[in-house]
Scaffold this motif. Sequence first.
Motif, PDB file in Angstrom:
ATOM      1  N   GLN A  12      -9.377   4.242   7.446  1.00 53.83           N
ATOM      2  CA  GLN A  12     -10.591   4.974   7.116  1.00 53.83           C
ATOM      3  C   GLN A  12     -10.256   6.304   6.435  1.00 53.83           C
ATOM      4  OE1 GLN A  12     -12.391   5.098  11.034  1.00 53.83           O
ATOM      5  NE2 GLN A  12     -13.639   3.270  10.627  1.00 53.83           N
ATOM      6  N   ASN A  13      -9.199   6.965   6.917  1.00 55.67           N
ATOM      7  CA  ASN A  13      -8.760   8.209   6.265  1.00 55.67           C
ATOM      8  C   ASN A  13      -8.237   7.931   4.856  1.00 55.67           C
ATOM      9  OD1 ASN A  13      -9.394   9.710   8.553  1.00 55.67           O
ATOM     10  ND2 ASN A  13      -7.330   9.499   9.416  1.00 55.67           N
ATOM     11  N   HIS A  14      -7.557   6.785   4.698  1.00 59.61           N
ATOM     12  CA  HIS A  14      -7.072   6.364   3.376  1.00 59.61           C
ATOM     13  C   HIS A  14      -8.239   6.238   2.404  1.00 59.61           C
ATOM     14  CE1 HIS A  14      -5.084   3.671   0.398  1.00 59.61           C
ATOM     15  NE2 HIS A  14      -6.199   2.957   0.489  1.00 59.61           N
ATOM     16  N   LEU A  15      -9.318   5.595   2.847  1.00 58.40           N
ATOM     17  CA  LEU A  15     -10.497   5.473   2.004  1.00 58.40           C
ATOM     18  C   LEU A  15     -11.039   6.846   1.611  1.00 58.40           C
ATOM     19  CD1 LEU A  15     -12.685   2.592   3.543  1.00 58.40           C
ATOM     20  CD2 LEU A  15     -11.376   2.547   1.428  1.00 58.40           C
ATOM     21  N   PHE A  16     -11.169   7.720   2.589  1.00 64.11           N
ATOM     22  CA  PHE A  16     -11.778   9.036   2.356  1.00 64.11           C
ATOM     23  C   PHE A  16     -10.980   9.851   1.329  1.00 64.11           C
ATOM     24  CE2 PHE A  16     -12.097  13.572   3.365  1.00 64.11           C
ATOM     25  CZ  PHE A  16     -13.469  13.755   3.277  1.00 64.11           C
ATOM     26  N   PHE A  17      -9.672   9.919   1.529  1.00 66.15           N
ATOM     27  CA  PHE A  17      -8.862  10.802   0.674  1.00 66.15           C
ATOM     28  C   PHE A  17      -8.708  10.229  -0.731  1.00 66.15           C
ATOM     29  CE2 PHE A  17      -7.299  12.276   4.892  1.00 66.15           C
ATOM     30  CZ  PHE A  17      -7.695  13.593   4.768  1.00 66.15           C
ATOM     31  N   LEU A  18      -8.455   8.910  -0.862  1.00 63.00           N
ATOM     32  CA  LEU A  18      -8.228   8.354  -2.191  1.00 63.00           C
ATOM     33  C   LEU A  18      -9.515   8.240  -2.998  1.00 63.00           C
ATOM     34  CD1 LEU A  18      -5.448   5.647  -1.796  1.00 63.00           C
ATOM     35  CD2 LEU A  18      -5.274   7.977  -2.611  1.00 63.00           C
ATOM     36  N   LEU A  19     -10.621   7.921  -2.343  1.00 62.74           N
ATOM     37  CA  LEU A  19     -11.885   7.889  -3.090  1.00 62.74           C
ATOM     38  C   LEU A  19     -12.264   9.282  -3.574  1.00 62.74           C
ATOM     39  CD1 LEU A  19     -14.044   5.341  -1.045  1.00 62.74           C
ATOM     40  CD2 LEU A  19     -12.977   5.015  -3.294  1.00 62.74           C
ATOM     41  N   PHE A  99     -10.762   1.460  -7.822  1.00 61.94           N
ATOM     42  CA  PHE A  99     -11.716   1.342  -6.706  1.00 61.94           C
ATOM     43  C   PHE A  99     -11.370   0.162  -5.806  1.00 61.94           C
ATOM     44  CE2 PHE A  99     -15.543  -0.723  -5.019  1.00 61.94           C
ATOM     45  CZ  PHE A  99     -16.021   0.282  -4.196  1.00 61.94           C
ATOM     46  N   TRP A 100     -11.106  -1.021  -6.403  1.00 67.19           N
ATOM     47  CA  TRP A 100     -10.850  -2.214  -5.604  1.00 67.19           C
ATOM     48  C   TRP A 100      -9.491  -2.144  -4.920  1.00 67.19           C
ATOM     49  CZ3 TRP A 100     -14.939  -4.819  -4.483  1.00 67.19           C
ATOM     50  CH2 TRP A 100     -16.027  -4.829  -5.375  1.00 67.19           C
ATOM     51  N   ALA A 101      -8.528  -1.518  -5.541  1.00 69.09           N
ATOM     52  CA  ALA A 101      -7.219  -1.345  -4.901  1.00 69.09           C
ATOM     53  C   ALA A 101      -7.341  -0.425  -3.687  1.00 69.09           C
ATOM     54  CB  ALA A 101      -6.227  -0.778  -5.908  1.00 69.09           C
ATOM     55  N   ILE A 102      -8.122   0.643  -3.821  1.00 62.81           N
ATOM     56  CA  ILE A 102      -8.259   1.609  -2.726  1.00 62.81           C
ATOM     57  C   ILE A 102      -8.948   0.982  -1.518  1.00 62.81           C
ATOM     58  CG2 ILE A 102      -9.415   3.746  -2.034  1.00 62.81           C
ATOM     59  CD1 ILE A 102      -8.984   4.741  -4.934  1.00 62.81           C
ATOM     60  N   ILE A 103     -10.084   0.300  -1.730  1.00 60.45           N
ATOM     61  CA  ILE A 103     -10.799  -0.234  -0.566  1.00 60.45           C
ATOM     62  C   ILE A 103     -10.087  -1.468   0.011  1.00 60.45           C
ATOM     63  CG2 ILE A 103     -13.009   0.651  -1.381  1.00 60.45           C
ATOM     64  CD1 ILE A 103     -13.794  -2.203  -2.055  1.00 60.45           C
ATOM     65  N   SER A 104      -9.140  -2.038  -0.748  1.00 54.70           N
ATOM     66  CA  SER A 104      -8.306  -3.104  -0.179  1.00 54.70           C
ATOM     67  C   SER A 104      -7.251  -2.526   0.755  1.00 54.70           C
ATOM     68  CB  SER A 104      -7.616  -3.893  -1.296  1.00 54.70           C
ATOM     69  OG  SER A 104      -8.547  -4.605  -2.073  1.00 54.70           O
ATOM     70  N   GLY A 105      -6.920  -1.263   0.544  1.00 58.33           N
ATOM     71  CA  GLY A 105      -5.881  -0.631   1.364  1.00 58.33           C
ATOM     72  C   GLY A 105      -4.617  -0.339   0.594  1.00 58.33           C
ATOM     73  N   PHE A 106      -4.606  -0.608  -0.717  1.00 61.61           N
ATOM     74  CA  PHE A 106      -3.444  -0.345  -1.555  1.00 61.61           C
ATOM     75  C   PHE A 106      -3.590   1.009  -2.243  1.00 61.61           C
ATOM     76  CE2 PHE A 106      -4.094  -5.088  -1.971  1.00 61.61           C
ATOM     77  CZ  PHE A 106      -3.117  -5.429  -1.046  1.00 61.61           C
ATOM     78  N   TYR A 107      -2.521   1.389  -2.936  1.00 62.89           N
ATOM     79  CA  TYR A 107      -2.566   2.580  -3.786  1.00 62.89           C
ATOM     80  C   TYR A 107      -2.730   2.124  -5.230  1.00 62.89           C
ATOM     81  CZ  TYR A 107      -0.936   5.320   0.181  1.00 62.89           C
ATOM     82  OH  TYR A 107      -0.832   5.918   1.417  1.00 62.89           O
ATOM     83  N   PRO A 108      -3.568   2.781  -6.003  1.00 64.14           N
ATOM     84  CA  PRO A 108      -3.731   2.399  -7.412  1.00 64.14           C
ATOM     85  C   PRO A 108      -2.387   2.406  -8.141  1.00 64.14           C
ATOM     86  CG  PRO A 108      -5.435   3.948  -6.763  1.00 64.14           C
ATOM     87  CD  PRO A 108      -4.465   3.884  -5.617  1.00 64.14           C
ATOM     88  N   GLY A 109      -2.119   1.343  -8.874  1.00 70.53           N
ATOM     89  CA  GLY A 109      -0.852   1.222  -9.583  1.00 70.53           C
ATOM     90  C   GLY A 109       0.233   0.565  -8.771  1.00 70.53           C
TER      91      GLY A 109
END
Length: 506
Positions: A12-19, A99-109
């Motif tokens: 959940q923190n991953h979602l918050f910070f990367l979005l 967007f889809w990489a972030i909500i999947s739990g990955f890092y973009p790239g």
Amino acid sequence: MFKTERSHKEFQNHLFFLLNAYYANDHFFRTVFLNASIIFKTFLTDLVPVRDILLPTYHPRGEKPWDPVCLFRSYWLMCQYGDGGSITRWVKRLKSEPFWAIISGFYPGDVPGVGTFYDFEDRLCDFDSGKRVERCTKMHKPLSKPKKKLKKNQKQPPKHQGVVQRLVDRILRDEDKPQPERADKYLQQIFKECFVLPSAERGLLGDTANLAVSGDGMVLATGASPMGTRDCDCRQNGIFNCSCPRRFSDPTANWGWDSYRGRYVYGYSNYTFTAADSPYDLPVYSVLNQAARHDSVSHTTALFGMINLYPEFNFGKDILDSAHDNYATYDLLDHWDIEAFIDLNQTNKGNFKYDPPVAVNEDGVPICKGGFLMANWGLDKKLHRHKWRCPHVTRKSFNCPIFNCTDSDYGRTVHTKPEWDNRIFTTTPRGSHKWKNTMKKRTSSERRNSRVKTDYELENDNVRSKSRWLIRIIMRDAAMHANAWLKESAIAPKNWITTWFNYRAA
């Protein structure tokens, strides 16, 4: 052991910070705002149990693999929002849209490749036991499409008479013995731990101490061709309709009658139990069989698997259509103390060659048209009925005024059901108000099937494998649970997501 091992709170923190890092500006915030419900669903859905369940499928040595939690979440999102369920197109989308990489739990790239997702499918469920290539290259004779057409909404009859009874006898004989390991055990366990049990805790399945379920099957078309690939030279020799062995990309599929569409379909039959008291028609257990398998056979094996998978639940009612109307099913449900609500098969109802008896006396003995008590000719234990014959033919001790009521030398024969017949004399009386209200809940199965096929566009996936079809079906079932949680939440996703940012949608 894995590249990233996050708790659900850390995700959940991953979602918050990367979005915030990628979309916290007035140009890109609209992407987040329009997809607020998707973000909220992933935010609510705790998939951490996936890691422990799939741990036995990973080798402890070698390079650290991708986290199965992120892979499962990404695959789950692909089945809902991907372009036709194509893994190749989905990976391109993960790489091109952060967007889809972030909500999947990955890092973009930094996202997994196509092969990683295919390998992950085999970890979730593998009916081919790692021999898919060998099975697809093995030569088989083509299956001809059945010529006999059934009527619309008419179920295909069982291929083998008495198969349900033999199956029930085997289950009752071996139910206390260790059962063989199922190819879909990890997938079923994930669905249970991450979706069904959380819905039960939210009270969305009904009373789990007396759970009412409804079972039904649906036929779906596979993406493979029923004609296969030829290796012979018959076409060059002018023979275009040969029966030579061929290679099939989906060798376990076969022809089955789709009663809804009124045509034969080459593919599989999905049988699912839904929670009949659920306001959202939530699925509880789902299996995949060949398209030709009758619903009554699928029900028997699926019920046994569901009871073994959910020792936490006590199943109290099983609501089924007339395709399940057979004594073996009633006996199996009685054995497990599950009350049966099954429509009677009306195929032969009211088809009398001769007029039926005038009446039945208080002792249950039929009275013939001549006014005499018919002769008891024993009990047929297999069919659960008493046999009665014409007294004029059997006794010959009196003259019957209408002795010619039949042209058979054997005389008129009728059958009656004993009061202990669990098919006719059910615990809840047939036709009662309670019976009718309970039977209305069977439509929960039909609504679930409609959602999976229509709303989630299951057949657009066009895949070729029993394993992959079952994975994608259960991914849709899982989405139904997450959507129910979203509807039950008192939080409006678009209002919730704006609290993360200093900008508003344009």
